[in-house]
Structure formats: C-alpha cells, structure tokens
Design an enzyme around this catalytic site. Structure first.
Site, PDB file in Angstrom:
ATOM      1  N   ARG A   1       0.798  -1.223   0.000  1.00  0.00           N
ATOM      2  CA  ARG A   1       0.000   0.000   0.000  1.00  0.00           C
ATOM      3  C   ARG A   1       0.837   1.283   0.000  1.00  0.00           C
ATOM      4  O   ARG A   1       0.411   2.325   0.483  1.00  0.00           O
ATOM      5  CB  ARG A   1      -0.971   0.010   1.196  1.00  0.00           C
ATOM      6  CG  ARG A   1      -1.957  -1.157   1.189  1.00  0.00           C
ATOM      7  CD  ARG A   1      -2.846  -1.156  -0.044  1.00  0.00           C
ATOM      8  NE  ARG A   1      -3.713  -2.318  -0.093  1.00  0.00           N
ATOM      9  CZ  ARG A   1      -3.444  -3.435  -0.800  1.00  0.00           C
ATOM     10  NH1 ARG A   1      -2.336  -3.508  -1.517  1.00  0.00           N
ATOM     11  NH2 ARG A   1      -4.269  -4.454  -0.788  1.00  0.00           N
TER      12      ARG A   1
ATOM     13  N   GLU B   1      -6.525   2.889   6.360  1.00  0.00           N
ATOM     14  CA  GLU B   1      -6.117   2.809   4.964  1.00  0.00           C
ATOM     15  C   GLU B   1      -6.651   4.009   4.201  1.00  0.00           C
ATOM     16  O   GLU B   1      -6.027   4.473   3.248  1.00  0.00           O
ATOM     17  CB  GLU B   1      -6.640   1.513   4.327  1.00  0.00           C
ATOM     18  CG  GLU B   1      -6.113   1.268   2.930  1.00  0.00           C
ATOM     19  CD  GLU B   1      -6.248  -0.174   2.506  1.00  0.00           C
ATOM     20  OE1 GLU B   1      -6.847  -0.413   1.441  1.00  0.00           O
ATOM     21  OE2 GLU B   1      -5.777  -1.071   3.227  1.00  0.00           O
TER      22      GLU B   1
ATOM     23  N   SER C   1     -11.904  -0.556   2.278  1.00  0.00           N
ATOM     24  CA  SER C   1     -11.381  -1.056   3.555  1.00  0.00           C
ATOM     25  C   SER C   1     -10.896   0.121   4.400  1.00  0.00           C
ATOM     26  O   SER C   1     -10.036   0.880   3.960  1.00  0.00           O
ATOM     27  CB  SER C   1     -10.225  -2.034   3.320  1.00  0.00           C
ATOM     28  OG  SER C   1     -10.674  -3.171   2.630  1.00  0.00           O
TER      29      SER C   1
END
Length: 315
Positions: A188, A308, A238
């Site tokens: 990520r 996130e 998410s």
C-alpha cells in the site's frame, strides 16, 4: 465589505479567485465552493474553496503552476474512493484528476493509461484485447493514478506485478519517468506520496490470454466482492490496513463491534473491515467511530489499527 477567503497562505477576495482561476481557459473546469461529498465514494465532505478538473497533461501542469505562482496551497485527488473529507471542507485548491484525463492505449500486450483512467475501465479494455494480469483490479473503484500511489491490490495481485513505467510530475515541475524498481512499491505504498509526485501516466505489461477465461475470472472476483463487501452503501473501501499477522475485519468482529454505529456511520454488518455511511453520516461521525474501533481493538488484542483511507480537510 468584500468577502474574503483564506486560500493556502494568502487571503483573497472572491473576485480575485475568479480572476486567477476562472479567467484561465487552459486549466480545465473551475468550480468554486464545490461540495466534496459529490466527489468521494463516502458521499461525505464540505466544500473545496476551488476545484480544478484538468482534461489533459498540459492543463494539469498549468493549473499547478498558477497555484505555485500565487502561493496557493493545492491538493491532488483522483476518484475520491479512499478519502474522508472534513465537514468543514478543504482550504485552497483541489485538483481532481478524473476520467477526462484518462486516455487508454493498447499496443499488443502493453497498456498505457493516463492517471485519471478508472481501474475498472482499464481492466475492461484488457479483457476486450484478451490480455491477462489485470483481473484482480476489475472491481477496485479507484483511478490508475491512485492505484499506483498506494500500490493497490486484491485477491493476490498488486499494481507492482504489472507496471513497467510510471511518468510523474515532481515538485520542481519536471516530468520524470520511473521503472518498476525505481517506484519503490511495497504494501500500500510507493515513492509517489513520500516524494510529493503526481502520476501522469502508467505503462503496464500484460500477457495474451483466453477471452473467456479472463472474463470468467473477472466475474468470479466480482461475485466475491459483492457477496462479501457492502458495495451497496457509500464507503471508502477497507477502512483499516491489514495488521501484520492479523485481519482487521476479524479483530473488529471478535471485539463485538459488528454493526456498531455513531451517528450515520456504522461498522458494516456485512464486512467489519468497512465503515459505511448508512444515514447521511458526517466526517466527524466516521472519525469518532474509527477512534472507538481502534481503542477497543487495542484494548482487547494489543493491535494498533492503522487507517487505509486518507483523512483530509479543515480541522
């Protein structure tokens, strides 16, 4: 008395804002006091003082130049699929890289896409040309630029697996090109956010495959997403990153937090890794619920849940 707006580090009259941005015909669309809830998948967020939507690379570069020349702060956004914007909005200029800046070109097994192209659209283009390797991204709601920035991934695939080159605009206004290795991809993350780069276009290398097989894989992943994720409700995907050795959704569920609400925000009853906008939630509703979840999971399991999604805007 003239109405003043604090834009970045300067205080400007509204007529000055219009003069600086609206009179420039080569920067794309210009919107004043634009509600950010119209530009995020969460459907949450107060107004951006100014929003610019460039239609090509030249307009993007010119818009940034005008901001810099006038000492005005700016924020670059893509499809808004991982943003939680403050109820008070965003100070300064938001430059939205949208589908208007999203050309896609296929050459044999290579796909080149401008950063505003949606992943879903690019994956369909790959399917149309019987190219395999991008199936994992067929249901991810973001843009190519955003996907590169955070090395988006799902179901065993990540952008780093298929990217060969990335063209970016750096902080000095120069266009630079990076190879896959030079992008410093990891979970990520990439060098984009760390160095304040702006993705302009991406080159991906796929493989020739069988149309029916690719189509079936995309259908299978779509069914998995729709059966397990609350795609019928506004969210930013998410909410939390996967903590090492754990699954965020399971930790939240095991903490008895499935369905817990604060205002219009709720931990999804379908997938505990998602916080959803169930009833005109405010940004503060979501942030309060995030803090509650983080505290309870930390108290129960000693695990720090990191978000996130990105939280931006006026405090």
């Amino acid at each position: 008395m003239k109405e003043k707006i604090k834009v970045g580090v300067v205080l400007l009259d509204k007529k000055d804002i219009k003069r600086i941005f609206s009179d420039n015909k080569n920067i794309g669309k210009v919107l004043l006091d634009e509600p950010m809830k119209n530009h995020t998948s969460f459907k949450i967020g107060g107004p951006a003082d100014i929003m610019i939507i460039p239609g090509n690379e030249k307009e993007l570069i010119e818009g940034i130049k005008i901001c810099k020349d006038n000492n005005i702060n700016y924020y670059i956004m893509g499809n808004g699929s991982n943003l939680l914007v403050s109820d008070k909005g965003i100070e300064g200029v938001v430059i939205k890289i949208s589908e208007e800046f999203g050309d896609i070109v296929v050459n044999d097994t290579t796909i080149k896409a401008e950063s505003g192209a949606l992943l879903t659209v690019v994956s369909k283009k790959a399917l149309k040309n019987s190219l395999t390797g991008l199936e994992f991204a067929s249901g991810i709601p973001g843009s190519i630029g955003g996907a590169i920035t955070m090395n988006a991934g799902a179901y065993g695939g990540e952008m780093k697996d298929i990217v060969t080159k990335v063209r970016c605009l750096n902080g000095d206004g120069n266009i630079v090109e990076y190879s896959n290795e030079e992008m410093k991809f990891r979970y990520r993350k990439s060098r984009v956010e760390e160095e304040g780069l702006i993705v302009l276009s991406v080159e991906m290398e796929l493989e020739k495959g069988d149309y029916k097989t690719i189509e079936e894989r995309m259908r299978e992943l779509t069914e998995k997403r729709t059966s397990k994720q609350p795609l019928h409700l506004p969210s930013a995907g998410s909410t939390f990153k996967r903590p090492e050795g754990y699954f965020a959704g399971k930790l939240i569920d095991d903490s008895g937090l499935r369905g817990i609400r604060h205002g219009g925000a709720q931990v999804s009853e379908k997938h505990c890794g998602f916080i959803v906008n169930i009833d005109n939630a405010t940004s503060e509703d979501v942030r309060t619920l995030i803090r509650t979840v983080q505290k309870i999971v930390k108290d129960n399991y000693g695990v720090e849940l990191e978000t996130e999604l990105k939280i931006i805007g006026r405090e």
